[in-house]
Each structure stands twice: as structure tokens, then as C-alpha cells.
Write an enzyme that holds these catalytic residues in place. Structure first.
Site, PDB file in Angstrom:
ATOM      1  N   THR A  23       0.718  -1.039   0.021  1.00 52.82           N
ATOM      2  CA  THR A  23       0.243   0.100  -0.121  1.00 52.82           C
ATOM      3  C   THR A  23       0.920   1.226   0.157  1.00 52.82           C
ATOM      4  O   THR A  23       1.781   1.333   0.931  1.00 52.82           O
ATOM      5  CB  THR A  23      -0.949  -0.208   1.312  1.00 52.82           C
ATOM      6  OG1 THR A  23      -1.896  -1.190   1.091  1.00 52.82           O
ATOM      7  CG2 THR A  23      -1.733   1.303   1.402  1.00 52.82           C
ATOM      8  N   CYS A  29      -5.163   7.407   6.310  1.00 52.17           N
ATOM      9  CA  CYS A  29      -5.667   6.083   6.326  1.00 52.17           C
ATOM     10  C   CYS A  29      -4.668   5.148   6.970  1.00 52.17           C
ATOM     11  O   CYS A  29      -3.478   5.465   7.356  1.00 52.17           O
ATOM     12  CB  CYS A  29      -5.604   5.708   4.698  1.00 52.17           C
ATOM     13  SG  CYS A  29      -6.572   6.530   3.705  1.00 52.17           S
ATOM     14  N   HIS A  46      -6.422  -1.232   3.041  1.00 51.77           N
ATOM     15  CA  HIS A  46      -6.205   0.241   3.245  1.00 51.77           C
ATOM     16  C   HIS A  46      -7.710   0.737   3.486  1.00 51.77           C
ATOM     17  O   HIS A  46      -8.500   0.923   2.918  1.00 51.77           O
ATOM     18  CB  HIS A  46      -5.897   0.605   1.856  1.00 51.77           C
ATOM     19  CG  HIS A  46      -5.486   2.091   1.514  1.00 51.77           C
ATOM     20  ND1 HIS A  46      -4.350   2.206   0.790  1.00 51.77           N
ATOM     21  CD2 HIS A  46      -5.906   3.269   2.471  1.00 51.77           C
ATOM     22  CE1 HIS A  46      -4.119   3.672   0.971  1.00 51.77           C
ATOM     23  NE2 HIS A  46      -5.050   4.138   1.699  1.00 51.77           N
TER      24      HIS A  46
END
Length: 175
Positions: A23, A29, A46
Site C-alpha cells: 500500500t 488512512c 487500506h
């Protein structure tokens, strides 16, 4: 080696040798990693927002209350043993610190993911959260190694902790 990119609101799980779950650019996030290192299974989500309440979104997995249970389901489906799952959290930065107040989405995301993990009785073993810089996370399902790169720096091994900082001992044979 094959990279599986996990974008905003996505999740993936693998037990394939040579796979790397990745990711990029985690700001506020949370990148949630779930591992069963003995079985060589890993998953990565995510998570974009803490909860889905009041949202009629098409992509439910961007919310912690959907992403965490689904990631657990997927890694268990690949052979991970639920009692052996280890969690690693990355991200949750305060990208808009100057605004302050209720805009601290990073801290709220981290709290929501931790609450979901606590409900599932999964312990967080390591984290690289907070601050004000984005991060990238890479997970090797077979080795269970989690690498993190903060914006502008190099990959560092977050989990498992490296033991090379401990003094080494040489055992001597007693005659």
C-alpha cells in the site's frame, strides 16, 4: 516477485511465495496487516474512514467496520488460524494538523481499527502511526516481514523486530 497493490478502500490476502502486498501513500488512512507467520498467510487492508454509519457508499471496505472483519475472513479462508493472527498498523498520520479539531481522521481511523481488532481479540504487535508524513507498507506473506517507508526515507523493518541489536553470546563447550 509479484506486487499486489492495495489501493484506498481495498484489501488483499495471500499465501503465495513471492507475493508482496503493498500500500502506497498512507496518510490519515490505516494500513492494517494481519499475519499468521507459521502458516505463511498475510492480509492487508487500506482503511480510509472509521465507520460506515450514515454513508451509502458502494465500496464498504474503505470503512474500518467492514474492512477489518472481511480481512479476518479472507486470511482465515487461506489457512490462517484465527487465534494466531497478529496485527500491524501503519499510517494514521495527522495530514491536516493546522485545521485541528474533528478533522483528525488519522487518529479516529486508528482508534476504529483497534476497536475492531479488540472485538475480534486480535492483538496489535507493532505500529508506525501518527506523525504528519505519509507512509508505504510492504508485507511478505511467506516470511511475515513488514517493511515501512516514511515519505523521504528508506524501508525499515517494522515487524518482526530485528534481533541484531542484542549482544551475541558464544556458547563454549565444557570438557
Amino acid at each position: 516477485m509479484s506486487d499486489t497493490m492495495v489501493r484506498m478502500g481495498e484489501l488483499a490476502a495471500s499465501k503465495t511465495v513471492g507475493d508482496m502486498l503493498v500500500t502506497l501513500g498512507l496518510g490519515s488512512c490505516i494500513g492494517l496487516v494481519l499475519l499468521d507467520r507459521r502458516m505463511g498467510v498475510a492480509g492487508l487492508a487500506h482503511v480510509v474512514l472509521p465507520e460506515s454509519t450514515g454513508h451509502a457508499e458502494v465500496n464498504r471496505f474503505k470503512f474500518a467496520d467492514y474492512a477489518v472483519p472481511e480481512l479476518i475472513r479472507r486470511v482465515v479462508a487461506l489457512g490462517a488460524r484465527r487465534p494466531m493472527l497478529e496485527a500491524v498498523l501503519v499510517g494514521g498520520a495527522s495530514m491536516f494538523a493546522s485545521i485541528g479539531g474533528s478533522m483528525e481522521v488519522g487518529a479516529r481511523n486508528e482508534a476504529a481499527v483497534k476497536a475492531q481488532l479488540a472485538t475480534a481479540r486480535i492483538r496489535v504487535h507493532a505500529s508506525a502511526t501518527g506523525g504528519n508524513r505519509g507512509r508505504t507498507v510492504r508485507v511478505d506473506p511467506k516470511t511475515g516481514i513488514v517493511l515501512v517507508r516514511e515519505a523521504g526515507s528508506k524501508d525499515t523493518q517494522l515487524y518482526p523486530a530485528t534481533l541484531n541489536k542484542l549482544p551475541t553470546r558464544t556458547l563454549q563447550e565444557v570438557a
